[in-house]
Each structure stands twice: as C-alpha cells, then as structure tokens.
Enzyme design. Sequence first.
Site, PDB file in Angstrom:
ATOM      1  N   HIS A 135       0.706  -1.124   0.102  1.00  0.00           N
ATOM      2  CA  HIS A 135       0.047  -0.035   0.057  1.00  0.00           C
ATOM      3  C   HIS A 135       0.930   1.244  -0.023  1.00  0.00           C
ATOM      4  O   HIS A 135       1.631   1.332   0.932  1.00  0.00           O
ATOM      5  CB  HIS A 135      -0.977  -0.099   1.131  1.00  0.00           C
ATOM      6  CG  HIS A 135      -1.980   1.087   1.238  1.00  0.00           C
ATOM      7  ND1 HIS A 135      -3.135   1.213   0.811  1.00  0.00           N
ATOM      8  CD2 HIS A 135      -1.748   2.627   1.482  1.00  0.00           C
ATOM      9  CE1 HIS A 135      -3.858   2.369   0.722  1.00  0.00           C
ATOM     10  NE2 HIS A 135      -2.900   3.148   1.407  1.00  0.00           N
ATOM     11  N   CYS A 136       0.646   1.887  -1.004  1.00  0.00           N
ATOM     12  CA  CYS A 136       1.519   3.215  -1.376  1.00  0.00           C
ATOM     13  C   CYS A 136       0.764   4.547  -0.815  1.00  0.00           C
ATOM     14  O   CYS A 136      -0.199   4.763  -1.478  1.00  0.00           O
ATOM     15  CB  CYS A 136       2.177   3.373  -2.424  1.00  0.00           C
ATOM     16  SG  CYS A 136       3.268   5.037  -2.936  1.00  0.00           S
TER      17      CYS A 136
END
Length: 297
Positions: A135-136
Amino acid sequence: MNCMKFCRYCVENLMRLIGPIFVLIGLTLISGVVYILYVDAIPYHAGGDLSSPMGIFHCVLSLFLLYNIIWNYGMVIFTPPGSPPKVERPEFQNEPVPRKGEGFTRFCKVCQTVKPPRTHHCHICKTCIMRFDHHCPWVASCVGFYNHRYFYLFLLYLWLGTIYSSYMTWGPFVASTAIKSNSVSKAGNLFAFVISLSVLIAISIMLGWHTYLILTNQTTVEFYYNQTRSKSLSANGEKHSNQYDLGKLKNWQVFFGTQKFWFEWALPSSRPPLGDGTSFLTRTEHQNLQGINHHNV
C-alpha cells in the site's frame, strides 16, 4: 492486545486519510519544479531563445518526461489494483493459519472469500488485492495486479525527470550566485535542485528494488516470504525456489505484456496486464509448454 488493536486501527485509518494529502503534496512539488524549469532553467540553457535548436530540444524532452510522469501517476492512482471475485469454498474457511514461512491462508475471513494465488488482504483499503505488492500513501492506493505497471513506469520517468531537472537547475543557480542575480531566481533554482536531487536519491532505491522484483517475478510480500522460506529449508539441507520465476526475459514480458516493438513497454498505454489476476504461470508449467512446443517443432 486491545491496546495493540486500537493502535493498529488508528494507524490504518490515518494512512487512509493522509493518502490524498500525500498525492497533493507530490503534485505540488512536481508543479513547482516544472515552473522553475520553464521560467528560468530552460531559457538559461537555450540562451534565452526557446525557438533555437537547443530550446526546441529541451522543450520537447521536458514535455515528453512530464507527460509520462503525469500519465503514469494518474493511471496508478485511478486504476483499481484489482480485487478477486467472491468465491465461497466452505472447506477453506476452517483451514489452520500456516506458520511463518510455510505459505499463506487461502480464505480471507474479513472479505469472506477465497484468496487466489498471490492475493493478500490490505487492512488500509479494507479489501483483498490481487498480486498485492504494497500500500503506497503517495498514490493513495494499493499497488497490485492492474496498476503495478503504471507504478513502475511512474518511478522510471520520475527518476529520469529528476536527473534532468537536477542538471538543468544547477547551472542557473551557480550562474545567479556568481553574478549576484536576484534572490528569487537563485532561491527558485536552489529549491528545484534540492527537491530533484533528494527525490532522485529516494527514487533510485525504489526503482532498483522494483526492477529486481520484476526480473525475479516477485512482489514485496513474496520476497520476504521467499527469504524466510529459504532460510527455513536451508536449515534442513533443502532448497527453496520461487515457483513464479520464469527467467529474467520472460518475467519482464509477463509483467509488461508482449509488444510488437521492444520499446513499447515504456510508452504510455492503457492496455491491461496479461491474465485475470487469479492464476499465474509457474516455472513447471512454463517448462512443460516449452517442451510441448519443442516436440511439435
């Protein structure tokens, strides 16, 4: 335990809330550097004449880099990473959770569905993601099956762009310092240079990491699993290998898809990746297919 759950809950929700803020910060920094480039840096290198060969060259090159940065950034943000279709398999629901380094659960108790190979649940997005990498917060989303290519190309063109902007802004900054030019021009070029160089260093590490993952056909999650599994088996004299590793060239082709021309992988495109994200070619299957093709020939 309740305290740990509460802290985790707070962190997960904070990450989800600050995602759009990170995107806004990223776009603001890009816009600031681009403004300095076109107002000061490019005219400086073009001798003040943007219609000269040097001016045209820098305008075309900078626009090419900028377009690819914005295109891929937009695509990685707005392209859903991909969630698996809901499939009920009662026999999977009560399977024991594998110990660390021994595999992954095949059923998501949160989404109440079967998890296809390489699918993992994201506690920030609150859903399962196919071929989940991470997850960025800088894209306010997960990097998964459908948008990983855009994420990589965004890193690549941002890396090239920061190299270009670092070079372009250093000269005007040095020149303005030497002739004691106005502080606005000096500060602007210094700002653009420092931001570009800082981002270049960080992006170089990330780009190298994801290039390695592509060439070995792994995700970040799978890398750590494979490392743990290798250590566990090596202690018993056994060897672990990544079942999805088809060789560097084939891994690259699978990730970017097959193209007519070798350079097409780097061009902006909205074509979907190969497959549907629920099944992936393994090394054994690939070797069997090669054997069949060789036998037919």
